[in-house]
Design a protein around this motif. Structure first.
Motif, PDB file in Angstrom:
ATOM      1  N   ARG A  36     -16.246  15.626  30.607  1.00 23.25           N
ATOM      2  CA  ARG A  36     -15.889  16.171  29.239  1.00 23.25           C
ATOM      3  C   ARG A  36     -15.500  15.112  28.309  1.00 23.25           C
ATOM      4  NH1 ARG A  36     -11.215  20.589  29.081  1.00 23.25           N
ATOM      5  NH2 ARG A  36     -12.901  21.717  30.294  1.00 23.25           N
ATOM      6  N   LYS A  37     -14.815  13.949  28.560  1.00 23.40           N
ATOM      7  CA  LYS A  37     -14.632  12.931  27.838  1.00 23.40           C
ATOM      8  C   LYS A  37     -15.905  12.182  27.236  1.00 23.40           C
ATOM      9  CE  LYS A  37      -9.864  11.570  29.490  1.00 23.40           C
ATOM     10  NZ  LYS A  37      -9.098  10.714  30.317  1.00 23.40           N
ATOM     11  N   THR A  38     -16.577  11.807  28.225  1.00 23.64           N
ATOM     12  CA  THR A  38     -18.082  11.302  27.770  1.00 23.64           C
ATOM     13  C   THR A  38     -18.712  12.229  26.725  1.00 23.64           C
ATOM     14  OG1 THR A  38     -18.392  10.374  29.896  1.00 23.64           O
ATOM     15  CG2 THR A  38     -20.292  10.523  28.570  1.00 23.64           C
ATOM     16  N   SER A  39     -18.844  13.644  26.883  1.00 25.84           N
ATOM     17  CA  SER A  39     -19.408  14.384  25.904  1.00 25.84           C
ATOM     18  C   SER A  39     -18.955  14.273  24.810  1.00 25.84           C
ATOM     19  CB  SER A  39     -19.447  15.969  26.670  1.00 25.84           C
ATOM     20  OG  SER A  39     -20.189  16.049  27.925  1.00 25.84           O
ATOM     21  N   THR A  40     -17.419  14.570  24.718  1.00 27.32           N
ATOM     22  CA  THR A  40     -16.752  14.458  23.519  1.00 27.32           C
ATOM     23  C   THR A  40     -16.949  13.063  22.610  1.00 27.32           C
ATOM     24  OG1 THR A  40     -14.849  15.731  24.384  1.00 27.32           O
ATOM     25  CG2 THR A  40     -14.409  14.462  22.231  1.00 27.32           C
ATOM     26  N   SER A  41     -17.190  11.904  23.519  1.00 30.63           N
ATOM     27  CA  SER A  41     -17.237  10.689  22.661  1.00 30.63           C
ATOM     28  C   SER A  41     -18.816  10.840  22.131  1.00 30.63           C
ATOM     29  CB  SER A  41     -17.261   9.647  23.736  1.00 30.63           C
ATOM     30  OG  SER A  41     -16.102   9.246  24.356  1.00 30.63           O
ATOM     31  N   ILE A  42     -19.644  11.421  22.825  1.00 29.55           N
ATOM     32  CA  ILE A  42     -21.107  11.251  22.392  1.00 29.55           C
ATOM     33  C   ILE A  42     -21.191  12.305  21.099  1.00 29.55           C
ATOM     34  CG2 ILE A  42     -23.390  12.308  22.885  1.00 29.55           C
ATOM     35  CD1 ILE A  42     -22.774  11.201  25.755  1.00 29.55           C
ATOM     36  N   ILE A  43     -20.430  13.277  21.155  1.00 26.53           N
ATOM     37  CA  ILE A  43     -20.448  14.260  19.966  1.00 26.53           C
ATOM     38  C   ILE A  43     -19.949  13.623  18.787  1.00 26.53           C
ATOM     39  CG2 ILE A  43     -19.377  16.334  18.971  1.00 26.53           C
ATOM     40  CD1 ILE A  43     -19.808  17.712  21.799  1.00 26.53           C
ATOM     41  N   LEU A  44     -18.817  12.903  18.935  1.00 25.01           N
ATOM     42  CA  LEU A  44     -17.893  12.205  18.003  1.00 25.01           C
ATOM     43  C   LEU A  44     -18.856  11.189  17.253  1.00 25.01           C
ATOM     44  CD1 LEU A  44     -14.322  12.003  18.958  1.00 25.01           C
ATOM     45  CD2 LEU A  44     -15.125  13.391  17.276  1.00 25.01           C
ATOM     46  N   CYS A  45     -19.540  10.356  18.203  1.00 26.24           N
ATOM     47  CA  CYS A  45     -20.569   9.226  17.677  1.00 26.24           C
ATOM     48  C   CYS A  45     -21.468   9.886  16.854  1.00 26.24           C
ATOM     49  CB  CYS A  45     -20.902   8.547  18.856  1.00 26.24           C
ATOM     50  SG  CYS A  45     -19.823   7.417  19.637  1.00 26.24           S
ATOM     51  N   THR A  46     -22.129  11.085  17.214  1.00 21.08           N
ATOM     52  CA  THR A  46     -23.168  11.576  16.684  1.00 21.08           C
ATOM     53  C   THR A  46     -22.621  12.114  15.225  1.00 21.08           C
ATOM     54  OG1 THR A  46     -24.016  12.509  18.541  1.00 21.08           O
ATOM     55  CG2 THR A  46     -24.836  13.729  16.379  1.00 21.08           C
ATOM     56  N   ILE A  47     -21.398  12.711  15.144  1.00 19.23           N
ATOM     57  CA  ILE A  47     -20.786  13.016  14.019  1.00 19.23           C
ATOM     58  C   ILE A  47     -20.657  11.980  12.841  1.00 19.23           C
ATOM     59  CG2 ILE A  47     -19.074  14.104  12.930  1.00 19.23           C
ATOM     60  CD1 ILE A  47     -18.613  16.031  15.134  1.00 19.23           C
ATOM     61  N   GLY A  48     -20.086  10.769  13.416  1.00 21.22           N
ATOM     62  CA  GLY A  48     -19.899   9.648  12.804  1.00 21.22           C
ATOM     63  C   GLY A  48     -21.173   8.960  12.141  1.00 21.22           C
TER      64      GLY A  48
END
Length: 299
Positions: free
Chosen positions: A3-15
């Motif tokens: 879940r942490k990895t998925s959240t990081s990927i989503i945040l990187c995409t948004i950023g």
């Protein structure tokens, strides 16, 4: 962990998306520059029409190859992801242009969005590669502090752009960089640049050693007693500046994910490293130890 990895990927995409919109929508149509690799890409675009997406992926790819040993595996993975996404979104949002009627509005909008995007990516545990890695290398081989190295690199990139975008737009670029820095700092740690941290953990010895090795700040250990179980505990108290809060949170989580951490704002701090600077020799020693330990892990 997933879940942490998925959240990081989503945040990187948004950023990465926000960053690309800022550059294409506000920086390019208003002839603004930028620091770092993106600044080089913008100058090449103004001179040759080579897309910024192409320039950034090539330059960042080269820098990542040179400086890969200075990043841990997770940060490296997220950095590579962010670099690819930024180039992809720069291409997809190409042509999203908005020319401002009032010149000062362009750097305000672009600076705010770039600062927001970088803050999101850094909160996810990644970075946008580029001059951060160069600054770390300069720190090791030339003895410069990382902060000073980053400023010098940005100056080297921005000042010559006078001959490409003109003095007025360079001044507006400086405004852009100022706003970007302020927004980034706010995203990372809020208004107050100094925080007092209280850490309660059974692994206090390991955490203390890592804080001393990586952050280079002095600490105070308190004896405490838990109210419910009446068991004895050690409490670590440390005061850090705004650049150190993310590395501190990261190393605590890696050692003890169950540690109880309280972060408080500090109105004023008097003492070593705050009212007066830590000596260059001591600071350089800490940085060199940190970098050399990273090199050993990659061997």
């Amino acid at each position: 962990m997933k879940r942490k990895t998925s959240t990081s990927i989503i945040l990187c995409t948004i950023g990465a998306l926000i960053f690309s919109i800022a550059i294409n929508t506000f920086s390019i149509p208003n002839n603004l520059g930028e620091g770092g690799v993106t600044g080089i890409g913008l100058m090449m675009y103004y001179l040759t029409n080579i897309p910024v997406s192409v320039t950034t992926i090539v330059l960042n790819g080269f820098i990542l190859l040179v400086g890969y040993r200075y990043l841990d595996k997770k940060t490296m993975a997220l950095t590579i992801l962010s670099t690819i996404l930024v180039s992809l979104f720069l291409q997809l949002t190409y042509g999203w242009q908005y020319e401002m009627n009032h010149a000062i509005l362009a750097p305000l909008c672009s600076g705010a969005l770039v600062g927001l995007s970088l803050g999101i990516i850094m909160q996810a545990g990644g970075s946008t590669a580029g001059t951060d890695i160069i600054a770390l290398i300069m720190n090791k081989y030339f003895g410069w502090s990382t902060g000073i190295a980053l400023v010098i690199i940005d100056i080297i990139i921005v000042v010559p752009s006078i001959f490409v975008i003109g003095l007025e737009n360079v001044v507006l670029t400086v405004v852009h960089l100022y706003v970007q820095t302020k927004v980034l700092n706010f995203i990372l740690e809020g208004f107050n640049p100094k925080k007092s941290i209280f850490i309660i953990s059974n692994k206090y010895e390991e955490i203390s050693l890592e804080i001393d090795r990586v952050i280079g700040r002095g600490m105070t250990l308190f004896d405490a007693t838990g109210y419910y179980r009446k068991d004895n505990k050690k409490v670590i108290m440390v005061v850090i500046n705004r650049q150190q809060i993310m590395p501190l949170n990261k190393l605590i989580a890696e050692i003890d994910s169950n540690a109880f951490v309280v972060i408080s704002e500090v109105q004023n701090v008097v003492g070593e490293g705050f009212s007066y600077a830590i000596s260059d020799e001591e600071y350089q020693h800490k940085i060199n130890e940190f970098i050399e330990s990273g090199e050993k892990k990659t061997r």
